[in-house]
Scaffold this motif. Sequence first.
Motif, PDB file in Angstrom:
ATOM      1  N   LEU A   7      58.447  19.237 -29.676  1.00 29.10           N
ATOM      2  CA  LEU A   7      58.113  17.828 -29.489  1.00 29.10           C
ATOM      3  C   LEU A   7      58.960  16.999 -30.439  1.00 29.10           C
ATOM      4  O   LEU A   7      59.119  17.359 -31.615  1.00 29.10           O
ATOM      5  CB  LEU A   7      56.638  17.562 -29.789  1.00 29.10           C
ATOM      6  CG  LEU A   7      55.569  18.055 -28.797  1.00 29.10           C
ATOM      7  CD1 LEU A   7      54.192  17.796 -29.367  1.00 29.10           C
ATOM      8  CD2 LEU A   7      55.718  17.389 -27.433  1.00 29.10           C
ATOM      9  N   TYR A   8      59.488  15.905 -29.942  1.00 31.06           N
ATOM     10  CA  TYR A   8      60.228  14.987 -30.804  1.00 31.06           C
ATOM     11  C   TYR A   8      60.192  13.597 -30.193  1.00 31.06           C
ATOM     12  O   TYR A   8      59.967  13.428 -28.991  1.00 31.06           O
ATOM     13  CB  TYR A   8      61.669  15.451 -31.018  1.00 31.06           C
ATOM     14  CG  TYR A   8      62.483  15.595 -29.758  1.00 31.06           C
ATOM     15  CD1 TYR A   8      63.168  14.500 -29.201  1.00 31.06           C
ATOM     16  CD2 TYR A   8      62.585  16.826 -29.112  1.00 31.06           C
ATOM     17  CE1 TYR A   8      63.918  14.630 -28.049  1.00 31.06           C
ATOM     18  CE2 TYR A   8      63.340  16.964 -27.950  1.00 31.06           C
ATOM     19  CZ  TYR A   8      64.008  15.866 -27.430  1.00 31.06           C
ATOM     20  OH  TYR A   8      64.739  15.993 -26.281  1.00 31.06           O
ATOM     21  N   TYR A  15      58.333  13.413 -26.779  1.00 37.20           N
ATOM     22  CA  TYR A  15      58.867  14.115 -25.612  1.00 37.20           C
ATOM     23  C   TYR A  15      58.824  15.626 -25.790  1.00 37.20           C
ATOM     24  O   TYR A  15      59.120  16.146 -26.875  1.00 37.20           O
ATOM     25  CB  TYR A  15      60.307  13.677 -25.375  1.00 37.20           C
ATOM     26  CG  TYR A  15      60.971  14.311 -24.170  1.00 37.20           C
ATOM     27  CD1 TYR A  15      60.420  14.188 -22.897  1.00 37.20           C
ATOM     28  CD2 TYR A  15      62.168  15.015 -24.311  1.00 37.20           C
ATOM     29  CE1 TYR A  15      61.038  14.753 -21.786  1.00 37.20           C
ATOM     30  CE2 TYR A  15      62.794  15.587 -23.212  1.00 37.20           C
ATOM     31  CZ  TYR A  15      62.230  15.447 -21.952  1.00 37.20           C
ATOM     32  OH  TYR A  15      62.834  16.016 -20.855  1.00 37.20           O
ATOM     33  N   CYS A  16      58.460  16.323 -24.705  1.00 33.91           N
ATOM     34  CA  CYS A  16      58.517  17.780 -24.656  1.00 33.91           C
ATOM     35  C   CYS A  16      59.566  18.148 -23.613  1.00 33.91           C
ATOM     36  O   CYS A  16      59.302  18.086 -22.402  1.00 33.91           O
ATOM     37  CB  CYS A  16      57.159  18.380 -24.277  1.00 33.91           C
ATOM     38  SG  CYS A  16      57.203  20.185 -24.118  1.00 33.91           S
ATOM     39  N   LYS A  17      60.745  18.547 -24.076  1.00 32.70           N
ATOM     40  CA  LYS A  17      61.820  18.849 -23.127  1.00 32.70           C
ATOM     41  C   LYS A  17      61.566  20.152 -22.379  1.00 32.70           C
ATOM     42  O   LYS A  17      62.084  20.349 -21.270  1.00 32.70           O
ATOM     43  CB  LYS A  17      63.164  18.919 -23.853  1.00 32.70           C
ATOM     44  CG  LYS A  17      63.329  20.077 -24.834  1.00 32.70           C
ATOM     45  CD  LYS A  17      64.711  20.044 -25.461  1.00 32.70           C
ATOM     46  CE  LYS A  17      64.932  21.217 -26.416  1.00 32.70           C
ATOM     47  NZ  LYS A  17      66.277  21.163 -27.038  1.00 32.70           N
ATOM     48  N   ALA A  82      52.793  22.018 -16.499  1.00 32.64           N
ATOM     49  CA  ALA A  82      53.678  20.862 -16.449  1.00 32.64           C
ATOM     50  C   ALA A  82      55.057  21.387 -16.827  1.00 32.64           C
ATOM     51  O   ALA A  82      55.309  21.729 -17.991  1.00 32.64           O
ATOM     52  CB  ALA A  82      53.226  19.764 -17.404  1.00 32.64           C
ATOM     53  N   GLY A  83      55.931  21.481 -15.844  1.00 30.15           N
ATOM     54  CA  GLY A  83      57.187  22.168 -16.091  1.00 30.15           C
ATOM     55  C   GLY A  83      56.901  23.617 -16.427  1.00 30.15           C
ATOM     56  O   GLY A  83      56.121  24.285 -15.753  1.00 30.15           O
ATOM     57  N   GLY A  84      57.470  24.104 -17.498  1.00 28.81           N
ATOM     58  CA  GLY A  84      57.224  25.482 -17.912  1.00 28.81           C
ATOM     59  C   GLY A  84      56.164  25.620 -18.980  1.00 28.81           C
ATOM     60  O   GLY A  84      56.015  26.687 -19.579  1.00 28.81           O
ATOM     61  N   VAL A  85      55.401  24.557 -19.223  1.00 25.80           N
ATOM     62  CA  VAL A  85      54.407  24.545 -20.299  1.00 25.80           C
ATOM     63  C   VAL A  85      53.004  24.562 -19.700  1.00 25.80           C
ATOM     64  O   VAL A  85      52.697  23.771 -18.797  1.00 25.80           O
ATOM     65  CB  VAL A  85      54.584  23.307 -21.201  1.00 25.80           C
ATOM     66  CG1 VAL A  85      53.500  23.253 -22.272  1.00 25.80           C
ATOM     67  CG2 VAL A  85      55.967  23.319 -21.846  1.00 25.80           C
ATOM     68  N   GLU A 104      50.985  25.499 -24.413  1.00 29.95           N
ATOM     69  CA  GLU A 104      51.377  26.884 -24.669  1.00 29.95           C
ATOM     70  C   GLU A 104      52.712  27.174 -23.997  1.00 29.95           C
ATOM     71  O   GLU A 104      52.884  26.931 -22.797  1.00 29.95           O
ATOM     72  CB  GLU A 104      50.299  27.835 -24.155  1.00 29.95           C
ATOM     73  CG  GLU A 104      48.942  27.609 -24.833  1.00 29.95           C
ATOM     74  CD  GLU A 104      47.862  28.536 -24.323  1.00 29.95           C
ATOM     75  OE1 GLU A 104      47.924  29.742 -24.623  1.00 29.95           O
ATOM     76  OE2 GLU A 104      46.960  28.048 -23.617  1.00 29.95           O
ATOM     77  N   TYR A 105      53.641  27.700 -24.809  1.00 34.12           N
ATOM     78  CA  TYR A 105      54.986  27.982 -24.304  1.00 34.12           C
ATOM     79  C   TYR A 105      55.547  29.195 -25.023  1.00 34.12           C
ATOM     80  O   TYR A 105      55.580  29.234 -26.262  1.00 34.12           O
ATOM     81  CB  TYR A 105      55.889  26.770 -24.519  1.00 34.12           C
ATOM     82  CG  TYR A 105      57.284  26.923 -23.978  1.00 34.12           C
ATOM     83  CD1 TYR A 105      57.532  26.890 -22.613  1.00 34.12           C
ATOM     84  CD2 TYR A 105      58.363  27.115 -24.840  1.00 34.12           C
ATOM     85  CE1 TYR A 105      58.824  27.027 -22.106  1.00 34.12           C
ATOM     86  CE2 TYR A 105      59.653  27.252 -24.353  1.00 34.12           C
ATOM     87  CZ  TYR A 105      59.882  27.215 -22.979  1.00 34.12           C
ATOM     88  OH  TYR A 105      61.150  27.359 -22.487  1.00 34.12           O
TER      89      TYR A 105
END
Length: 312
Positions: A7-8, A15-17, A82-85, A104-105
């Motif tokens: 996260l940044y 944002y979580c890329k 959500a996406g890969g998370v 969780e990733y």
Amino acid sequence: MILEDFLYFDSNGLYCKYGNFYVDPVKPVQTAVISHAHADHAIPGNNEVYCTEATSLFMKQRYGKNAAKFFNLAGYGKPFMAGGVQITFIPAGHILGSAQILMEYEGVRYLYTGDYKLQADATCEPLEWVKTDVLITESTFANPAVLHPDPVEEIKKLNDVKINILLGAYGLGKSQRLINLITHYAPQKTIMIHHSIMPLNAVYQKMGIDIGKYQLYSRKLMKEQKEYVYIVPPFTFESYYRAVGVKRLFASGWKNLQVNQNDTLFISDHADWNDILQTVEKTEPKQVWTLHGDGNYLRKHFGNRIFVKILN
């Protein structure tokens, strides 16, 4: 392995890329995961929003058709992708529908608290503890000097006020909590509320929450002296700065929002210093990331025991 860039902040917010989504963005984005419905966390205009049902209802009530193009509702403890998370909403105890966001990733757990509180509150779901590798905590009151008193004892102060009270409070969350506390611990008071709070109360009713006894403000009644408590949002409270025949109080955890030193009502919906330390103890993180406040006191407190990163 903990990813330091999981996260940044960028110009749109946090944002979580790895999942291509924003958490409580500050500008409209394609995909937003919203922790709760306060305006500094839930803005209008996002394309797709993930949130709890109550949060969606508050956003729709406040923003209408501009609340979001699509709402994806998730219950507490119900994982979704959500996406890969993988994301799971955990009760945050802040206001009705507020959620901690467990992400969780690749086997690592990142817990974004959003705004949260440990104090009991009958008008919202109580905070729940979960273990995490990274605790991403708000640090609004992350200062050893800030210790909030028992809200019940604060409300009981109103029993000693025999004239009408003009009580300033944020419309969503704080006002409903105050109605409930006054109903139970200052029952001789008659609660009147500003018209702008009524639609928010209706959402609580729709969600099955009995916040207590209240009625819509009546100027005629307020001219009487029958121990009325008139709850108003901040902008209205400020406009009544010359009001006479009433005791002016503002319910907040911030000292600078108290009217004066003799007439205080310290009721906060955020974690104080001890609460944050307890949260770290209960969640057992390897790292603590702070935002929405000053994380330097936590960094000093934990020293070499736990790595503390300040995101903002």
